[in-house]
Design an enzyme around this catalytic site. Structure first.
Site, PDB file in Angstrom:
ATOM      1  N   GLU A  99       0.820  -1.216   0.000  1.00 45.32           N
ATOM      2  CA  GLU A  99       0.000   0.000   0.000  1.00 45.32           C
ATOM      3  C   GLU A  99       0.852   1.263   0.000  1.00 45.32           C
ATOM      4  OE1 GLU A  99      -4.124  -1.159   2.179  1.00 45.32           O
ATOM      5  OE2 GLU A  99      -3.164   0.634   2.929  1.00 45.32           O
TER       6      GLU A  99
ATOM      7  N   HIS B 219       7.388 -26.994   0.618  1.00 46.33           N
ATOM      8  CA  HIS B 219       6.655 -28.040  -0.082  1.00 46.33           C
ATOM      9  C   HIS B 219       5.535 -27.444  -0.934  1.00 46.33           C
ATOM     10  CE1 HIS B 219       8.738 -31.077   2.392  1.00 46.33           C
ATOM     11  NE2 HIS B 219       8.777 -30.074   3.238  1.00 46.33           N
TER      12      HIS B 219
ATOM     13  N   LYS C  24     -13.391   1.867  -1.334  1.00 45.03           N
ATOM     14  CA  LYS C  24     -14.343   2.386  -0.341  1.00 45.03           C
ATOM     15  C   LYS C  24     -15.449   3.190  -1.031  1.00 45.03           C
ATOM     16  CE  LYS C  24     -11.159   2.506   3.575  1.00 45.03           C
ATOM     17  NZ  LYS C  24     -10.634   3.198   4.728  1.00 45.03           N
TER      18      LYS C  24
HETATM   19  O1  PA5 Z   1      -3.639   1.382   5.719  1.00 46.60           O
HETATM   20  C1  PA5 Z   1      -4.708   1.889   5.448  1.00 46.60           C
HETATM   21  O2  PA5 Z   1      -4.863   3.119   5.417  1.00 46.60           O
HETATM   22  C2  PA5 Z   1      -5.931   1.044   5.168  1.00 46.60           C
HETATM   23  O3  PA5 Z   1      -5.606  -0.301   5.059  1.00 46.60           O
HETATM   24  C3  PA5 Z   1      -6.962   1.232   6.283  1.00 46.60           C
HETATM   25  O4  PA5 Z   1      -6.406   0.878   7.512  1.00 46.60           O
HETATM   26  C4  PA5 Z   1      -8.222   0.404   6.023  1.00 46.60           C
HETATM   27  O5  PA5 Z   1      -8.759   0.766   4.789  1.00 46.60           O
HETATM   28  C5  PA5 Z   1      -9.264   0.641   7.111  1.00 46.60           C
HETATM   29  O6  PA5 Z   1      -9.568   1.995   7.231  1.00 46.60           O
HETATM   30  P1  PA5 Z   1     -10.271   2.557   8.502  1.00 46.60           P
HETATM   31  O7  PA5 Z   1      -9.394   2.384   9.677  1.00 46.60           O
HETATM   32  O8  PA5 Z   1     -10.493   4.010   8.195  1.00 46.60           O
HETATM   33  O9  PA5 Z   1     -11.560   1.827   8.692  1.00 46.60           O
END
Ligand code: PA5
Length: 466
Positions: free
Chosen positions: A293, A322, A436
């Site tokens: 990410e 394996h 989202k």
């Molecule tokens: O790293 C990130 O920003 C995302 O993976 C969020 O943690 C994830 O989308 C969840 O978002 P939120 O904490 O706003 O519910």
């Protein structure tokens, strides 16, 4: 005396894996000027407060407050369920698996220390339904974790539990929730204010995948009776090691530099994190999100389209010898493998000398699973190296709060540094945000009508089905 984790990077060099696949000392040295400039830039960002994740190891007072609440929770509940996804779940799971004993939730309460902790990080109806049906609601606290306070997956889980608790417990439902969310913004914050629910705060400026040392993860981990102060101590220790601008002194920078150089100059577009420890398997999962990410970005700082990012893969030794290692030693030359090696496991299991008359297995008798595990890792490392596959090892003296604090913090600093090497914003996630938005629009959220129209008009109408 707490021991340091160490990076063994012997096998990333040409002399081990050949010049097409390995680096020369000079390649690393050539980055030093950039490393120095990046270091200055990161230090400046840290000082100005825009990268608060750097200073989380020093939030000891806040951690002590979490421990206090966790103790209260332990007196009143038997289970804690985290409702959260992505960065609001992966760090917690990584820490629970590493620091809690394997199969912790199945250990009898007296021997366990802390409530049973479950992390519900998906909306799969079969899975979530099964979890809810096995828990006694009166014994269960729900920790709803969302920085934005509006993520559709987490909010729908919350709504389901809210309804169930109200039906089952009437006005007592409020005691069964603790929210971890933004200090001021978001729907979860509004709901907490409306009902005066207990909350913890996700610090401003700390994105989901950098929250391992915030209440997001530390509260459920403390509720499991695990050592969150040790985690902070370990992270602070690593922070000291990461104060140097020199690649050969700073393990976080060196880890990032090796990945960057092998990706951009030797075609290692994938990186496999392969712990030889069940307890670290979810650290590899956590790292997968952190690296993917943070670095998987379309544009660089100048707006040029570069489509950067290495694909992080998780594997587990010895199990995946394996399953995956055949590909890693013989398939395309596109991977770097990073082992996590535990030098001393907590448990020692001897292999009994039960078949001395059968030579095919008698050699195992008198040894131990510990020795076999070490040899298996050595064998994979050897096979990769002789087949010209660069690999390195993070050596972890023992799995404990201190070493895991060091490891997580090192990988976070490394990610920030790698972002600068690739010249991408390691702290945003437009690709996640799209998912989202799509869910909001197509599920009918107010204000998203236009987006819904656009998505519907762009959908492929005729499916090709066989
Ligand atoms: O790293 C990130 O920003 C995302 O993976 C969020 O943690 C994830 O989308 C969840 O978002 P939120 O904490 O706003 O519910």
């Amino acid at each position: 005396m707490m021991k340091d984790i160490r990076l063994d990077y012997t096998n990333i060099f040409s002399e081990v894996v050949g010049e097409n696949n390995g680096l020369e000392d000079e390649n690393i040295a050539a980055l030093s000027r950039r490393a120095n400039a990046i270091h200055k830039q990161l230090v400046k960002q840290r000082k100005s407060g825009v990268r608060p994740f750097y200073d989380l190891p020093y939030k000891v007072k806040e951690a002590k407050e979490l421990i206090r609440v966790a103790k209260r929770v332990n007196g009143s509940f038997k289970n804690l369920v985290v409702l959260g996804i992505g960065g609001s779940a992966l760090g917690t799971t990584a820490l629970l698996t590493a620091l809690g004993r394997p199969l912790r939730n199945s250990i009898p309460a007296k021997k366990r220390n802390g409530v049973k902790v479950y992390v519900a990080d998906n909306i799969d109806p079969d899975e979530f339904g099964a979890l809810l049906s096995t828990l006694k609601l009166e014994d269960t606290l729900f920790n709803v974790v969302s920085k934005s306070g509006s993520t559709a997956e987490t909010m729908s889980q919350f709504m389901i539990v809210f309804e169930l608790l109200k039906k089952k417990l009437g006005s007592k439902w409020k005691k069964h929730f603790i929210f971890t969310t933004d200090a001021k913004q978001g729907i979860l914050r509004q709901i907490a204010d409306r009902y005066k629910l207990k909350t913890f705060t996700v610090p401003d400026g700390v994105g989901g995948r950098f929250t391992a040392l915030t209440p997001v993860c530390l509260f459920p981990v403390a509720a499991a009776g695990l050592d969150i102060l040790g985690l902070l101590e370990g992270a602070a220790r690593m922070d000291l090691r990461c104060r140097s601008a020199l690649l050969k002194e700073n393990p976080a920078y060196l880890f990032a530099a090796i990945h960057y150089l092998l990706d951009t100059s030797r075609g290692k577009t994938m990186t496999v994190m392969m712990p030889y420890s069940y307890r670290l398997k979810d650290v590899a999962d956590w790292f997968r999100q952190l690296w993917a990410e943070s670095l998987g970005k379309a544009q660089d700082f100048d707006g040029r389209r570069i489509h950067a990012g290495q694909t992080p893969i998780k594997a587990l030794g010895a199990t995946d010898q394996h399953s995956q290692v055949q590909l890693y030693v013989a398939g395309p030359f596109d991977k770097l493998v990073c082992f996590l090696e535990v030098e001393e496991h907590d448990t020692k299991i001897a292999i009994p000398e039960v078949f001395p008359d059968i030579p095919g297995i008698s050699y195992l008798g008198g040894s131990s699973l510990n020795a076999l595990m070490a040899i298996e890792k050595e064998g994979t490392e050897y096979a990769l190296s002789v087949n010209n596959r660069p690999n390195m090892t993070i050596k972890i003296p023992q799995v404990n709060a201190h070493t895991i604090g060091q490891l997580l913090y090192m990988l976070e600093v490394s990610t920030a540094f790698a972002g600068e090497l690739y010249r991408v914003d390691a702290f945003d996630q437009p690709g996640v945000e799209f998912g989202k938005q799509y869910a909001y629009a197509m599920m009918g959220r107010d204000g998203y009508e236009e987006k819904k129209g656009k998505y519907e008009s762009e959908k492929v109408e005729k499916r090709k089905l066989l």
